[in-house]
Design a protein around this motif. Structure first.
Motif, PDB file in Angstrom:
ATOM      1  N   SER A  42      43.083  59.647  46.305  1.00 55.91           N
ATOM      2  CA  SER A  42      41.829  59.028  46.194  1.00 55.91           C
ATOM      3  C   SER A  42      40.888  59.734  46.898  1.00 55.91           C
ATOM      4  O   SER A  42      39.709  59.760  46.682  1.00 55.91           O
ATOM      5  CB  SER A  42      41.949  57.570  46.315  1.00 55.91           C
ATOM      6  N   LEU A  60      36.075  52.643  46.937  1.00 48.48           N
ATOM      7  CA  LEU A  60      37.401  51.844  47.149  1.00 48.48           C
ATOM      8  C   LEU A  60      37.526  50.533  47.562  1.00 48.48           C
ATOM      9  O   LEU A  60      38.113  49.678  46.774  1.00 48.48           O
ATOM     10  CB  LEU A  60      38.270  52.976  48.192  1.00 48.48           C
ATOM     11  N   LEU A  61      36.551  50.169  48.355  1.00 49.24           N
ATOM     12  CA  LEU A  61      36.339  48.973  48.618  1.00 49.24           C
ATOM     13  C   LEU A  61      35.619  48.109  47.760  1.00 49.24           C
ATOM     14  O   LEU A  61      35.974  46.768  47.517  1.00 49.24           O
ATOM     15  CB  LEU A  61      35.279  48.662  49.997  1.00 49.24           C
ATOM     16  N   VAL A  62      34.738  48.570  46.953  1.00 50.00           N
ATOM     17  CA  VAL A  62      34.326  47.900  45.687  1.00 50.00           C
ATOM     18  C   VAL A  62      35.115  47.492  44.777  1.00 50.00           C
ATOM     19  O   VAL A  62      35.539  46.296  44.201  1.00 50.00           O
ATOM     20  CB  VAL A  62      32.995  48.480  45.071  1.00 50.00           C
ATOM     21  N   ARG A  74      31.384  57.946  50.531  1.00 48.60           N
ATOM     22  CA  ARG A  74      31.325  57.233  48.992  1.00 48.60           C
ATOM     23  C   ARG A  74      32.631  56.843  48.397  1.00 48.60           C
ATOM     24  O   ARG A  74      32.606  55.911  47.627  1.00 48.60           O
ATOM     25  CB  ARG A  74      30.528  58.450  47.939  1.00 48.60           C
ATOM     26  N   THR A  75      33.584  57.637  48.652  1.00 48.98           N
ATOM     27  CA  THR A  75      34.859  57.420  48.280  1.00 48.98           C
ATOM     28  C   THR A  75      35.370  55.943  48.885  1.00 48.98           C
ATOM     29  O   THR A  75      35.872  55.300  48.235  1.00 48.98           O
ATOM     30  CB  THR A  75      35.948  58.517  48.619  1.00 48.98           C
ATOM     31  N   VAL A  76      35.128  55.841  49.872  1.00 50.74           N
ATOM     32  CA  VAL A  76      35.654  54.552  50.968  1.00 50.74           C
ATOM     33  C   VAL A  76      34.783  53.271  50.354  1.00 50.74           C
ATOM     34  O   VAL A  76      35.162  52.359  50.020  1.00 50.74           O
ATOM     35  CB  VAL A  76      35.292  54.594  52.333  1.00 50.74           C
ATOM     36  N   ALA A  77      33.442  53.712  50.075  1.00 48.46           N
ATOM     37  CA  ALA A  77      32.768  52.495  49.478  1.00 48.46           C
ATOM     38  C   ALA A  77      33.235  52.267  48.129  1.00 48.46           C
ATOM     39  O   ALA A  77      33.417  51.035  47.607  1.00 48.46           O
ATOM     40  CB  ALA A  77      31.323  52.978  49.282  1.00 48.46           C
ATOM     41  N   ALA A 114      38.460  47.253  45.524  1.00 52.07           N
ATOM     42  CA  ALA A 114      39.363  46.189  46.201  1.00 52.07           C
ATOM     43  C   ALA A 114      38.806  44.925  45.809  1.00 52.07           C
ATOM     44  O   ALA A 114      39.402  43.770  45.619  1.00 52.07           O
ATOM     45  CB  ALA A 114      39.492  46.586  47.572  1.00 52.07           C
ATOM     46  N   LEU A 115      37.591  44.880  45.872  1.00 48.37           N
ATOM     47  CA  LEU A 115      36.699  43.515  45.935  1.00 48.37           C
ATOM     48  C   LEU A 115      36.875  42.989  44.508  1.00 48.37           C
ATOM     49  O   LEU A 115      37.131  41.909  44.215  1.00 48.37           O
ATOM     50  CB  LEU A 115      35.165  43.728  46.179  1.00 48.37           C
ATOM     51  N   CYS A 146      39.333  43.857  42.538  1.00 45.39           N
ATOM     52  CA  CYS A 146      40.690  43.166  42.360  1.00 45.39           C
ATOM     53  C   CYS A 146      40.774  41.759  42.987  1.00 45.39           C
ATOM     54  O   CYS A 146      41.653  40.942  42.333  1.00 45.39           O
ATOM     55  CB  CYS A 146      41.801  44.357  42.922  1.00 45.39           C
TER      56      CYS A 146
END
Length: 504
Positions: free
Chosen positions: A169, A184-186, A179-182, A188-189, A191
């Motif tokens: 990823s 991924l966090l969204v 942007r990739t971290v953001a 995860a949210l 999920c």
């Protein structure tokens, strides 16, 4: 539509033939996935051209097969194991493999065709993978899940599948890291919200949840529809956030396990039917249909180098880690060898990562074909390695060396005793092999090395001689099982499984 149906009929015909071909191999040592991939290559774009992997409907069904494969892999993983002591050690071991993979890529593969540095992250990640989604059913079929080898492969293998997905990823993304971290966090949210809603509905005992539980055997199969909706929704989420679908499928498996922490055999059986009976084999056949087998013969140095790299970067690192970690140090050399060789079986994830790299235009289709074929060859080589290890074990070289070193007997006497031990243990192995065949069971060299002695004998008994874990407590079957959690290994490598003289 005619081409679509021709492709699907060919895929399903290959799916039918593959398990039969696998059953012809002694001990089912070669998984059917190898026959599916190579069969697809023969029937695909560079072979007989009966399968067109670029047709949209065929590609969609293949993606669902990938989804069910990794959903089951995520479902098999206990998150508590991943954050425990062995999970932390396995994560550190994977990071070492990743660093070694980059080093091997820059020093070896840069001169074998991978001169473009944009392809290096994908190649390094591929070297660190373990195809746990395929290993889990194989180990369950062979009765290894409750052994020390089973727990080691579950933790190291699942992290060897999950961590490369997360690394993909970031390392293969065209977006900025922030942007990739953001994203991924969204994701995860999303999920987490799906899990929270599902758990709330289950705890509240709502009418809908009661309907799902009471209608498990209904013709409409509402629980399976929930599973299908969960999987497809998270695949959609990964597409929206521009992640690989493997991440969404894994997340679906984690959520499903959180809803059924103690398992749900009836639901698992139904997922297995729809996955193994249709979607999953099509995924492997279609993945193989894009391979160019002639590319392997034209790039033999790359093929051999990648096979060796998989063994070193993943297998050797796992084996060394098992000898260093206090929790697994007491495993016998046989258990460590089987665990490390299982962890090098990376074919499914090599297929997935290679396809992503080709789609991202950081790797050519020819290079991807060579890597996938090399991974398939590795799966074939693993049974050969374990068979050789079994023969060496039966010869008893350590016992002979110990006797010579301490002047217990001369060289000739030591060799004579080793030959006698070999014949005696080889006879015992073939006796168990014959007994297993009479029971309709399979006994490979890997299982023979990994199984506790008592468990091997119990494999020849009726099901009434087993307890819930698959062993009879009176026979001491649990002596070789690593307990869950952070406790140390008690008895691993000792007793029947660790005592060479006990075999035979």
């Amino acid at each position: 539509m005619t081409q679509v149906y021709v492709s699907l009929v060919t895929c399903l015909a290959m799916a039918l033939v593959a398990p039969f071909m696998a059953s012809l191999v002694r001990g089912r040592a070669v998984p059917e996935v190898v026959f599916l991939v190579f069969g697809g290559a023969i029937l695909g774009s560079h072979g007989l051209r009966l399968i067109n992997p670029q047709l949209a409907p065929v590609e969609a069904i293949s993606d669902l097969g990938m989804g069910f494969l990794f959903l089951k892999a995520g479902y098999e993983i206990d998150p508590r194991d991943l954050v425990g002591h062995m999970g932390r050690v396995a994560s550190a071991s994977w990071l070492v493999s990743l660093g070694l993979g980059f080093l091997v890529t820059m020093t070896v593969f840069a001169g074998l065709g991978f001169s473009d540095s944009s392809s290096w992250p994908a190649l390094a990640i591929i070297m660190t993978t373990t195809g746990y989604g395929t290993l889990a059913p194989i180990m369950e079929e062979r009765g290894l899940q409750q052994t020390s080898v089973g727990r080691v492969v579950t933790i190291y293998g699942s992290l060897g599948e999950l961590l490369p997905i997360v690394a993909m990823s970031f390392l293969l993304s065209t977006r900025a890291t922030g942007r990739t971290v953001a994203a991924l966090l969204v994701f995860a949210l999303v999920c987490f919200l799906v899990l929270a809603f599902s758990r709330a509905a289950k705890r509240a005992g709502t009418r809908f949840w009661r309907f799902l539980q009471e209608s498990t055997d209904a013709l409409s199969q509402p629980m399976m529809r929930v599973v299908s909706l969960l999987l497809v929704f998270l695949l959609l989420a990964t597409a929206i956030f521009r992640f690989d679908g493997v991440l969404g499928a894994f997340a679906a498996g984690f959520i499903l396990r959180a809803l059924f922490p103690e398992g749900n055999p009836e639901l698992e059986g139904k997922i297995g039917v729809i996955s193994n009976g249709f979607f999953q084999p099509i995924f492997f056949v279609v993945s193989g249909a894009a391979l160019d087998l002639s590319a392997a013969t034209q790039n033999l140095p790359m093929l051999l180098a990648f096979i060796a790299s998989l063994a070193v970067v993943r297998g050797v690192v796992v084996g060394v880690t098992l000898r260093i970690d206090p929790e697994t140090r007491r495993l016998s050399w046989k258990e460590s060898l089987v665990s490390a060789t299982y962890c090098t079986m990376a074919l499914p994830l090599v297929v997935a990562v290679s396809n992503i790299a080709v789609a991202s235009e950081v790797m050519s289709a020819t290079e991807a074909s060579v890597l996938i074929i090399a991974a398939a060859v590795t799966v074939v080589v693993v049974p050969v390695v374990t068979a050789l290890a079994r023969v060496v074990d039966e010869f008893g070289p350590s016992e002979a060396f110990h006797g010579i070193l301490h002047d217990e007997h001369g060289l000739r006497e030591a060799l004579h005793e080793s030959v006698e031990n070999f014949h005696r243990r080889e006879a015992a192995y073939h006796e168990r092999l014959h007994a297993a065949r009479e029971k309709g069971q399979q006994l490979s060299s890997a299982v023979y090395l990994a199984m506790p002695e008592g468990a091997l004998d119990l494999m020849m008994l009726d099901d009434s001689g087993y307890d819930d874990a698959g062993y009879d407590d009176s026979a001491g079957g649990d002596a070789d099982v690593i307990p869950s959690g952070d406790s140390a290994v008690d008895g691993a490598g000792s007793g029947p499984a660790g005592d060479v003289s006990a075999r035979g």
